[in-house]
Design a protein around this motif. Structure first.
Motif, PDB file in Angstrom:
ATOM      1  N   LEU A  95       0.828  -1.205   0.000  1.00 32.80           N
ATOM      2  CA  LEU A  95       0.000   0.000   0.000  1.00 32.80           C
ATOM      3  C   LEU A  95       0.862   1.254   0.000  1.00 32.80           C
ATOM      4  CD1 LEU A  95      -2.894  -0.846   2.470  1.00 32.80           C
ATOM      5  CD2 LEU A  95      -3.135  -0.192   0.080  1.00 32.80           C
ATOM      6  N   ALA A  96       1.913   1.241   0.822  1.00 33.17           N
ATOM      7  CA  ALA A  96       2.810   2.397   0.897  1.00 33.17           C
ATOM      8  C   ALA A  96       3.528   2.607  -0.429  1.00 33.17           C
ATOM      9  CB  ALA A  96       3.821   2.212   2.019  1.00 33.17           C
ATOM     10  N   GLU A  97       3.937   1.521  -1.068  1.00 30.20           N
ATOM     11  CA  GLU A  97       4.603   1.618  -2.369  1.00 30.20           C
ATOM     12  C   GLU A  97       3.667   2.223  -3.418  1.00 30.20           C
ATOM     13  OE1 GLU A  97       6.510  -1.796  -4.444  1.00 30.20           O
ATOM     14  OE2 GLU A  97       7.545  -2.028  -2.527  1.00 30.20           O
ATOM     15  N   ILE A  98       2.416   1.755  -3.415  1.00 31.58           N
ATOM     16  CA  ILE A  98       1.438   2.273  -4.377  1.00 31.58           C
ATOM     17  C   ILE A  98       1.165   3.747  -4.095  1.00 31.58           C
ATOM     18  CG2 ILE A  98      -0.949   2.096  -5.173  1.00 31.58           C
ATOM     19  CD1 ILE A  98      -0.754  -0.934  -4.565  1.00 31.58           C
ATOM     20  N   ALA A  99       1.004   4.106  -2.824  1.00 36.60           N
ATOM     21  CA  ALA A  99       0.729   5.496  -2.454  1.00 36.60           C
ATOM     22  C   ALA A  99       1.876   6.407  -2.869  1.00 36.60           C
ATOM     23  CB  ALA A  99       0.485   5.608  -0.955  1.00 36.60           C
ATOM     24  N   TYR A 100       3.094   5.901  -2.763  1.00 35.29           N
ATOM     25  CA  TYR A 100       4.283   6.702  -3.072  1.00 35.29           C
ATOM     26  C   TYR A 100       4.527   6.807  -4.572  1.00 35.29           C
ATOM     27  CZ  TYR A 100       9.116   8.341  -2.647  1.00 35.29           C
ATOM     28  OH  TYR A 100      10.269   9.075  -2.731  1.00 35.29           O
ATOM     29  N   ASP A 101       4.425   5.678  -5.282  1.00 33.62           N
ATOM     30  CA  ASP A 101       4.800   5.620  -6.689  1.00 33.62           C
ATOM     31  C   ASP A 101       3.642   5.893  -7.648  1.00 33.62           C
ATOM     32  OD1 ASP A 101       7.417   5.009  -6.066  1.00 33.62           O
ATOM     33  OD2 ASP A 101       7.067   2.846  -6.078  1.00 33.62           O
ATOM     34  N   ASN A 102       2.431   5.498  -7.255  1.00 30.59           N
ATOM     35  CA  ASN A 102       1.299   5.556  -8.185  1.00 30.59           C
ATOM     36  C   ASN A 102       0.065   6.096  -7.463  1.00 30.59           C
ATOM     37  OD1 ASN A 102      -0.408   5.183 -10.302  1.00 30.59           O
ATOM     38  ND2 ASN A 102       0.111   3.033 -10.622  1.00 30.59           N
ATOM     39  N   PRO A 103      -0.007   7.416  -7.273  1.00 30.44           N
ATOM     40  CA  PRO A 103      -1.118   7.992  -6.499  1.00 30.44           C
ATOM     41  C   PRO A 103      -2.500   7.745  -7.109  1.00 30.44           C
ATOM     42  CG  PRO A 103       0.600   9.628  -6.887  1.00 30.44           C
ATOM     43  CD  PRO A 103       0.964   8.420  -7.663  1.00 30.44           C
ATOM     44  N   GLU A 104      -2.573   7.624  -8.438  1.00 30.39           N
ATOM     45  CA  GLU A 104      -3.871   7.394  -9.081  1.00 30.39           C
ATOM     46  C   GLU A 104      -4.428   6.015  -8.718  1.00 30.39           C
ATOM     47  OE1 GLU A 104      -5.636   9.711 -10.678  1.00 30.39           O
ATOM     48  OE2 GLU A 104      -4.005  11.056 -10.116  1.00 30.39           O
ATOM     49  N   ALA A 105      -3.577   5.014  -8.742  1.00 27.41           N
ATOM     50  CA  ALA A 105      -4.014   3.661  -8.369  1.00 27.41           C
ATOM     51  C   ALA A 105      -4.397   3.628  -6.891  1.00 27.41           C
ATOM     52  CB  ALA A 105      -2.910   2.655  -8.650  1.00 27.41           C
ATOM     53  N   PHE A 106      -3.641   4.344  -6.070  1.00 24.58           N
ATOM     54  CA  PHE A 106      -3.944   4.386  -4.637  1.00 24.58           C
ATOM     55  C   PHE A 106      -5.290   5.067  -4.411  1.00 24.58           C
ATOM     56  CE2 PHE A 106      -3.506   6.186  -0.327  1.00 24.58           C
ATOM     57  CZ  PHE A 106      -3.281   5.003   0.364  1.00 24.58           C
ATOM     58  N   LYS A 107      -5.561   6.093  -5.194  1.00 25.01           N
ATOM     59  CA  LYS A 107      -6.843   6.805  -5.067  1.00 25.01           C
ATOM     60  C   LYS A 107      -8.011   5.868  -5.355  1.00 25.01           C
ATOM     61  CE  LYS A 107      -6.778  11.086  -6.427  1.00 25.01           C
ATOM     62  NZ  LYS A 107      -6.810  12.333  -7.225  1.00 25.01           N
ATOM     63  N   SER A 108      -7.852   5.004  -6.357  1.00 26.49           N
ATOM     64  CA  SER A 108      -8.929   4.059  -6.674  1.00 26.49           C
ATOM     65  C   SER A 108      -9.122   3.040  -5.555  1.00 26.49           C
ATOM     66  CB  SER A 108      -8.651   3.354  -8.002  1.00 26.49           C
ATOM     67  OG  SER A 108      -7.540   2.503  -7.888  1.00 26.49           O
ATOM     68  N   ILE A 109      -8.024   2.624  -4.911  1.00 30.45           N
ATOM     69  CA  ILE A 109      -8.134   1.703  -3.765  1.00 30.45           C
ATOM     70  C   ILE A 109      -8.889   2.389  -2.623  1.00 30.45           C
ATOM     71  CG2 ILE A 109      -6.832   0.466  -1.990  1.00 30.45           C
ATOM     72  CD1 ILE A 109      -4.644   0.041  -4.107  1.00 30.45           C
ATOM     73  N   VAL A 110      -8.570   3.660  -2.392  1.00 27.14           N
ATOM     74  CA  VAL A 110      -9.232   4.407  -1.320  1.00 27.14           C
ATOM     75  C   VAL A 110     -10.725   4.545  -1.622  1.00 27.14           C
ATOM     76  CG1 VAL A 110      -9.353   6.638  -0.140  1.00 27.14           C
ATOM     77  CG2 VAL A 110      -7.143   5.641  -0.665  1.00 27.14           C
ATOM     78  N   LYS A 111     -11.076   4.803  -2.876  1.00 25.36           N
ATOM     79  CA  LYS A 111     -12.478   4.940  -3.248  1.00 25.36           C
ATOM     80  C   LYS A 111     -13.239   3.632  -2.999  1.00 25.36           C
ATOM     81  CE  LYS A 111     -12.232   9.149  -4.757  1.00 25.36           C
ATOM     82  NZ  LYS A 111     -12.665  10.207  -3.880  1.00 25.36           N
ATOM     83  N   LYS A 112     -12.625   2.487  -3.348  1.00 21.98           N
ATOM     84  CA  LYS A 112     -13.275   1.195  -3.103  1.00 21.98           C
ATOM     85  C   LYS A 112     -13.466   0.954  -1.606  1.00 21.98           C
ATOM     86  CE  LYS A 112     -11.870  -1.165  -7.281  1.00 21.98           C
ATOM     87  NZ  LYS A 112     -11.032  -2.189  -7.899  1.00 21.98           N
TER      88      LYS A 112
END
Length: 118
Positions: A95-112
């Protein structure tokens, strides 16, 4: 019984210690008595810090996740609760890697995850 000369074994022991403290300053690198103390202390630090390293990385991951989640208007604890409730199984490291490297993908995880809260 023949006499045992111990020069070979003590030299080997000394070499082992001096090799371990190679690169240190002062007499720590070339005086066997001080070098042995330095080596023992460094081994204690190494043992302790192998465990502390795991602790420090986990706290770093949590900070990164929290920073990414707060941009979306959630807190870390609510986000983790929402992840568990929604059945998303991703560990904190990823999760931290995604939040750091790919904020758009992390945003979709947060929305789900947010959708499962409502």
């Amino acid at each position: 019984m023949p006499r045992v000369k111990r020069g070979v074994t003590s030299r080997a022991k000394h070499k082992k210690v001096l090799k371990a403290v190679k690169g240190q300053w002062g007499r720590r690198k070339n005086t066997i008595r001080i070098a042995r103390q330095a080596m023992e202390k460094s081994m204690q630090y190494a043992y302790r810090d192998r465990r502390n390293k795991k602790r420090e990385f986990k706290s770093l991951w949590i900070q990164r996740i929290n920073a990414g989640v707060r941009l979306e208007g959630l807190t870390y604890s609510k986000f983790i609760y929402a992840l568990n409730k929604s059945g998303i199984k991703i560990d904190r490291k990823i999760l931290a890697e995604i939040a750091y490297d790919n904020p758009e993908a992390f945003k979709s995880i947060v929305k789900k995850a947010q959708a499962s809260l409502k």
